[in-house]
Motif scaffolding. Structure first.
Motif, PDB file in Angstrom:
ATOM      1  N   GLU A  88      57.748  66.100   7.915  1.00 54.21           N
ATOM      2  CA  GLU A  88      58.699  65.663   6.874  1.00 54.21           C
ATOM      3  C   GLU A  88      58.076  65.802   5.490  1.00 54.21           C
ATOM      4  OE1 GLU A  88      59.762  61.696   8.039  1.00 54.21           O
ATOM      5  OE2 GLU A  88      60.999  62.392   9.709  1.00 54.21           O
ATOM      6  N   ALA A  89      56.805  65.425   5.372  1.00 57.00           N
ATOM      7  CA  ALA A  89      56.108  65.564   4.091  1.00 57.00           C
ATOM      8  C   ALA A  89      55.944  67.039   3.734  1.00 57.00           C
ATOM      9  CB  ALA A  89      54.746  64.868   4.147  1.00 57.00           C
ATOM     10  N   ALA A  90      55.643  67.879   4.726  1.00 55.95           N
ATOM     11  CA  ALA A  90      55.518  69.322   4.488  1.00 55.95           C
ATOM     12  C   ALA A  90      56.853  69.915   4.063  1.00 55.95           C
ATOM     13  CB  ALA A  90      55.001  70.013   5.741  1.00 55.95           C
ATOM     14  N   LEU A  91      57.927  69.449   4.681  1.00 55.99           N
ATOM     15  CA  LEU A  91      59.263  69.925   4.333  1.00 55.99           C
ATOM     16  C   LEU A  91      59.589  69.585   2.874  1.00 55.99           C
ATOM     17  CD1 LEU A  91      61.490  71.430   5.848  1.00 55.99           C
ATOM     18  CD2 LEU A  91      62.482  69.228   6.418  1.00 55.99           C
ATOM     19  N   GLU A  92      59.197  68.407   2.439  1.00 59.20           N
ATOM     20  CA  GLU A  92      59.426  68.036   1.038  1.00 59.20           C
ATOM     21  C   GLU A  92      58.593  68.921   0.104  1.00 59.20           C
ATOM     22  OE1 GLU A  92      60.914  66.622  -2.340  1.00 59.20           O
ATOM     23  OE2 GLU A  92      61.751  66.373  -0.336  1.00 59.20           O
ATOM     24  N   LYS A  93      57.338  69.194   0.484  1.00 59.45           N
ATOM     25  CA  LYS A  93      56.516  70.109  -0.321  1.00 59.45           C
ATOM     26  C   LYS A  93      57.149  71.491  -0.373  1.00 59.45           C
ATOM     27  CE  LYS A  93      52.149  67.781   0.458  1.00 59.45           C
ATOM     28  NZ  LYS A  93      50.851  67.772   1.109  1.00 59.45           N
ATOM     29  N   ALA A  94      57.736  71.926   0.739  1.00 60.91           N
ATOM     30  CA  ALA A  94      58.408  73.226   0.784  1.00 60.91           C
ATOM     31  C   ALA A  94      59.616  73.234  -0.148  1.00 60.91           C
ATOM     32  CB  ALA A  94      58.825  73.563   2.216  1.00 60.91           C
ATOM     33  N   ARG A  95      60.379  72.162  -0.140  1.00 58.92           N
ATOM     34  CA  ARG A  95      61.542  72.063  -1.047  1.00 58.92           C
ATOM     35  C   ARG A  95      61.107  72.212  -2.502  1.00 58.92           C
ATOM     36  NH1 ARG A  95      62.759  67.488   2.376  1.00 58.92           N
ATOM     37  NH2 ARG A  95      64.368  68.079   3.859  1.00 58.92           N
ATOM     38  N   VAL A  96      60.032  71.521  -2.850  1.00 52.58           N
ATOM     39  CA  VAL A  96      59.521  71.579  -4.220  1.00 52.58           C
ATOM     40  C   VAL A  96      59.034  72.995  -4.531  1.00 52.58           C
ATOM     41  CG1 VAL A  96      57.698  70.754  -5.766  1.00 52.58           C
ATOM     42  CG2 VAL A  96      58.974  69.121  -4.346  1.00 52.58           C
ATOM     43  N   ALA A  97      58.256  73.574  -3.626  1.00 50.16           N
ATOM     44  CA  ALA A  97      57.716  74.922  -3.852  1.00 50.16           C
ATOM     45  C   ALA A  97      58.837  75.951  -4.032  1.00 50.16           C
ATOM     46  CB  ALA A  97      56.801  75.327  -2.704  1.00 50.16           C
ATOM     47  N   ILE A  98      59.888  75.820  -3.235  1.00 51.47           N
ATOM     48  CA  ILE A  98      60.994  76.772  -3.280  1.00 51.47           C
ATOM     49  C   ILE A  98      61.823  76.620  -4.555  1.00 51.47           C
ATOM     50  CG2 ILE A  98      63.230  77.295  -2.175  1.00 51.47           C
ATOM     51  CD1 ILE A  98      61.739  76.848   0.529  1.00 51.47           C
ATOM     52  N   THR A  99      61.975  75.416  -5.037  1.00 47.94           N
ATOM     53  CA  THR A  99      62.894  75.169  -6.157  1.00 47.94           C
ATOM     54  C   THR A  99      62.228  75.023  -7.527  1.00 47.94           C
ATOM     55  OG1 THR A  99      62.859  72.775  -5.764  1.00 47.94           O
ATOM     56  CG2 THR A  99      64.599  74.061  -4.658  1.00 47.94           C
ATOM     57  N   LEU A 119      59.943  68.787  15.288  1.00 51.19           N
ATOM     58  CA  LEU A 119      59.406  68.057  14.137  1.00 51.19           C
ATOM     59  C   LEU A 119      60.278  68.276  12.906  1.00 51.19           C
ATOM     60  CD1 LEU A 119      55.642  68.944  14.647  1.00 51.19           C
ATOM     61  CD2 LEU A 119      56.872  66.921  15.472  1.00 51.19           C
ATOM     62  N   VAL A 120      60.944  69.421  12.864  1.00 50.19           N
ATOM     63  CA  VAL A 120      61.907  69.781  11.822  1.00 50.19           C
ATOM     64  C   VAL A 120      63.139  70.274  12.563  1.00 50.19           C
ATOM     65  CG1 VAL A 120      62.403  71.414   9.945  1.00 50.19           C
ATOM     66  CG2 VAL A 120      60.107  70.420  10.158  1.00 50.19           C
ATOM     67  N   SER A 121      64.304  69.831  12.162  1.00 50.60           N
ATOM     68  CA  SER A 121      65.525  70.273  12.853  1.00 50.60           C
ATOM     69  C   SER A 121      65.949  71.647  12.333  1.00 50.60           C
ATOM     70  CB  SER A 121      66.658  69.269  12.649  1.00 50.60           C
ATOM     71  OG  SER A 121      67.136  69.343  11.320  1.00 50.60           O
ATOM     72  N   GLU A 122      66.716  72.342  13.143  1.00 49.00           N
ATOM     73  CA  GLU A 122      67.260  73.624  12.715  1.00 49.00           C
ATOM     74  C   GLU A 122      68.149  73.434  11.489  1.00 49.00           C
ATOM     75  OE1 GLU A 122      70.104  77.035  14.562  1.00 49.00           O
ATOM     76  OE2 GLU A 122      68.556  76.254  15.911  1.00 49.00           O
ATOM     77  N   ALA A 123      68.892  72.338  11.446  1.00 48.21           N
ATOM     78  CA  ALA A 123      69.740  72.048  10.284  1.00 48.21           C
ATOM     79  C   ALA A 123      68.893  71.879   9.023  1.00 48.21           C
ATOM     80  CB  ALA A 123      70.586  70.801  10.540  1.00 48.21           C
ATOM     81  N   GLU A 124      67.743  71.209   9.131  1.00 50.63           N
ATOM     82  CA  GLU A 124      66.850  71.051   7.975  1.00 50.63           C
ATOM     83  C   GLU A 124      66.315  72.407   7.522  1.00 50.63           C
ATOM     84  OE1 GLU A 124      64.739  66.735   8.336  1.00 50.63           O
ATOM     85  OE2 GLU A 124      64.319  68.161   9.969  1.00 50.63           O
ATOM     86  N   LEU A 125      65.992  73.263   8.482  1.00 44.74           N
ATOM     87  CA  LEU A 125      65.524  74.613   8.154  1.00 44.74           C
ATOM     88  C   LEU A 125      66.603  75.382   7.395  1.00 44.74           C
ATOM     89  CD1 LEU A 125      63.677  77.098   8.276  1.00 44.74           C
ATOM     90  CD2 LEU A 125      64.498  77.468  10.622  1.00 44.74           C
ATOM     91  N   MET A 126      67.827  75.343   7.893  1.00 42.18           N
ATOM     92  CA  MET A 126      68.921  76.067   7.235  1.00 42.18           C
ATOM     93  C   MET A 126      69.195  75.506   5.830  1.00 42.18           C
ATOM     94  SD  MET A 126      69.750  78.509   9.215  1.00 42.18           S
ATOM     95  CE  MET A 126      68.101  78.598   9.918  1.00 42.18           C
ATOM     96  N   ALA A 127      69.107  74.188   5.676  1.00 48.03           N
ATOM     97  CA  ALA A 127      69.296  73.569   4.356  1.00 48.03           C
ATOM     98  C   ALA A 127      68.185  74.013   3.403  1.00 48.03           C
ATOM     99  CB  ALA A 127      69.330  72.045   4.484  1.00 48.03           C
TER     100      ALA A 127
END
Length: 178
Positions: A88-99, A119-127
């Motif tokens: 979840e923390a990595a996903l947030e870092k990814a959001r920041v890096a992407i945007t 650990l990450v849902s497919e829906a979170e990946l698509m979002a």
């Protein structure tokens, strides 16, 4: 003419997904691009790629690598709660890096594993993919890329295992496999 960013995927059961991603990172950095690498699973060992990229980062700061995970896990393991929090923390870092606009290429290493292990849902990946600006190149690695990711990708490379030294009883070697 505006730059068209690409969604790239390195998947398959063969060795070389992260290695190819790091080769792309090196090429991009060498051509003046800004590169962010987030590793979703790795985190408990020190790898040669960390030292190499940190040396490049000291040169001009246009490349960074961050280990976000806690090491490899399997679906259903009891320790998955801690792994899920790290993802979840990595996903947030990814959001920041992407945007954030600071990077030309973002590599989300082993994100496919994080999806596979729940650990990450497919829906979170698509979002996450929906956040990608038009000019940003995004590379996602790991075995078993989900069909939705493959469908959306501009380029999918599958590393296929043909032969591996482990099959002959040869253990993984530092500098080659890790």
């Amino acid at each position: 003419m505006k730059k068209q960013g690409l969604l790239l995927v390195h998947t398959g059961d063969g060795k070389g997904k992260t290695t190819a991603a790091l080769g792309l990172a090196l090429r991009a950095w060498g051509d003046g691009m800004r590169v962010c690498i987030l590793q979703f699973i790795k985190g408990s060992w020190e790898y040669g790629e960390l030292r190499a990229i940190e040396a490049l980062a000291q040169a001009d700061g246009r490349i960074q690598i961050t280990q976000c995970g806690l090491g490899f896990t399997r679906k259903g393991e009891k320790k998955n709660v801690a792994h899920r929090r790290a993802a979840e923390a990595a996903l947030e870092k990814a959001r920041v890096a992407i945007t954030c606009g600071a990077w030309d290429l973002v590599i989300l290493d082993e994100l496919n594993y994080a999806v596979k292990f729940g650990l990450v849902s497919e829906a979170e990946l698509m979002a996450l993919l929906d956040l990608r600006p038009l000019g940003l190149h995004l590379l996602i690695t790991g075995r078993d890329a989900c069909p939705a990711l493959i469908e959306r990708a501009d380029l999918v490379t599958e590393m296929r295992l043909v032969k591996h030294p482990f099959q002959q009883g040869i253990k993984a070697q530092k500098g080659i496999e890790f």
